[in-house]
Write an enzyme that holds these catalytic residues in place. Structure first.
Site, PDB file in Angstrom:
ATOM      1  N   ASP A 163       4.507   1.361  -1.116  1.00 49.37           N
ATOM      2  CA  ASP A 163       3.522   2.430  -1.257  1.00 49.37           C
ATOM      3  C   ASP A 163       4.279   3.760  -1.198  1.00 49.37           C
ATOM      4  O   ASP A 163       4.675   4.213  -0.119  1.00 49.37           O
ATOM      5  CB  ASP A 163       2.480   2.376  -0.135  1.00 49.37           C
ATOM      6  CG  ASP A 163       1.513   1.200  -0.276  1.00 49.37           C
ATOM      7  OD1 ASP A 163       1.941   0.128  -0.748  1.00 49.37           O
ATOM      8  OD2 ASP A 163       0.345   1.351   0.110  1.00 49.37           O
ATOM      9  N   LYS A 227      -3.161   5.020  -5.802  1.00 46.82           N
ATOM     10  CA  LYS A 227      -3.728   5.048  -4.450  1.00 46.82           C
ATOM     11  C   LYS A 227      -4.132   6.468  -4.090  1.00 46.82           C
ATOM     12  O   LYS A 227      -3.402   7.417  -4.384  1.00 46.82           O
ATOM     13  CB  LYS A 227      -2.693   4.504  -3.467  1.00 46.82           C
ATOM     14  CG  LYS A 227      -3.088   4.527  -2.006  1.00 46.82           C
ATOM     15  CD  LYS A 227      -1.983   3.906  -1.141  1.00 46.82           C
ATOM     16  CE  LYS A 227      -2.231   4.092   0.332  1.00 46.82           C
ATOM     17  NZ  LYS A 227      -1.124   3.524   1.169  1.00 46.82           N
ATOM     18  N   LYS A 263      -6.290   1.663  -5.079  1.00 47.87           N
ATOM     19  CA  LYS A 263      -6.352   1.513  -3.625  1.00 47.87           C
ATOM     20  C   LYS A 263      -6.875   2.787  -2.983  1.00 47.87           C
ATOM     21  O   LYS A 263      -6.130   3.747  -2.837  1.00 47.87           O
ATOM     22  CB  LYS A 263      -4.976   1.161  -3.060  1.00 47.87           C
ATOM     23  CG  LYS A 263      -4.961   1.017  -1.533  1.00 47.87           C
ATOM     24  CD  LYS A 263      -3.573   0.647  -1.025  1.00 47.87           C
ATOM     25  CE  LYS A 263      -3.507   0.671   0.492  1.00 47.87           C
ATOM     26  NZ  LYS A 263      -2.147   0.319   1.001  1.00 47.87           N
TER      27      LYS A 263
END
Length: 327
Positions: A163, A227, A263
């Site tokens: 991430d 995300k 996400k």
């Protein structure tokens, strides 16, 4: 024709060429991104609010709760994280409710790079992934070689997913190509060893137009997921910014055939919240994204509420405060 791409090409081949040409130079990328239709903020927020009012009945709610549990990246990203805390969190991800073995496992555990090996050891033999933040999380203020080393360390420790955070300063200064090339470099570092989630920190991007542009930069650069947030700022995932990103991945697949995950992270704490987001997914991109391969929740406290609601559905009553662990 997708709603968020300038209609310069008359056919699929023309639109694909346009996307390829968009990343050929800084000026071409700027023209493409600023040629995206402006976001109707009122309309976006109204649609997100409307979808959030959908009523979910008992059978569907039970399915939605299990689906949401299976989509969680159970997260601890604190300076005070210890190996013991990470081991306990990983054990919870693998067995969320020891009193009910039918409870799904979470999708992943998300930790700092130095905790990857600890989580990996606990999760050996399960299908729970280990995700690691990287690239100078959460600020992203470091030189590219440092960010790549951060990524490499996490993967060498066993991370299945990375991430990364974008350089919001570069983005807000209009240095779009720098952002795109940095994502490409991290993606190359991941190779086929780890999937890449690209965090925009939507609360710092200020406008919906910027969130749309960041989404396209991430997808054009090869992100496996886009995300919303780090969870470290005041404004994190919202139904509106997640809806906007879902529209972007829908349109990107329509143009390229490539599917990208989404996400939302930060601020999603209750079962009611999670179900609202699942409705957004179903109504915007459809069943192809209703799977933890393509949709995740970045959360720490959400799992506890989902477990409490799941137990209420099965027994008709809430358990006491010691039913779930406090993470």
């Amino acid at each position: 024709m997708p709603t968020t791409v300038p209609a310069h090409g008359n056919d699929a081949a023309g639109r694909l060429k346009e996307l390829a040409d968009a990343t050929a130079s800084d000026s071409a990328l700027r023209r493409f991104l600023h040629g995206l239709p402006g976001v109707d903020a009122v309309g976006l927020e109204a649609r997100a609010a409307s979808l959030g009012t959908r009523s979910i009945k008992t059978t569907a709610k039970a399915y939605a709760i299990d689906l949401a549990i299976s989509m969680i990246d159970l997260t601890t990203l604190e300076g005070a994280d210890t190996p013991g805390k990470v081991r306990a969190l990983a054990a919870k991800a693998a067995n969320p409710d020891p009193t009910d073995r039918t409870t799904p496992r979470t999708a992943a555990v998300c930790v700092y790079p130095d905790m990857v090996a600890t989580a990996k050891a606990v999760l050996a033999g399960t299908d729970v992934k280990v995700a690691s933040v990287a690239t100078a999380f959460p600020a992203g203020r470091a030189a590219l070689p440092v960010k790549l080393a951060d990524t490499r360390d996490a993967i060498e420790a066993g991370a299945d997913e990375i991430d990364m955070v974008i350089d919001r300063g570069a983005f807000l200064a209009g240095r779009y190509m720098d952002v795109l090339e940095e994502i490409r470099a991290v993606k190359a570092e991941c190779g086929d060893k780890a999937r890449l989630k690209v965090i925009f920190e939507t609360g710092e991007l200020s406008t919906y137009d910027n969130i749309r542009r960041a989404s396209w930069i991430g997808m054009l650069a090869g992100a496996d997921f886009i995300k919303t947030s780090t969870g470290k700022v005041a404004v994190n995932a919202t139904p509106a910014n997640t809806l906007l990103m879902l529209e972007a991945v829908r349109d990107f697949r329509a143009l390229t055939g490539v599917q990208v995950g989404v996400k939302p992270a930060g601020g999603i704490r209750t079962t009611k919240d999670a179900i609202k987001f699942l409705v957004l997914v179903n109504e915007t991109v459809g069943e192809d994204w209703l799977d933890n391969t393509w949709f995740r929740f970045g959360a720490s406290s959400l799992l506890n509420d989902l477990l409490m609601q799941r137990q209420k559905l099965s027994t008709g009553r809430y358990s006491g405060p010691d039913y779930v662990t406090v993470d």
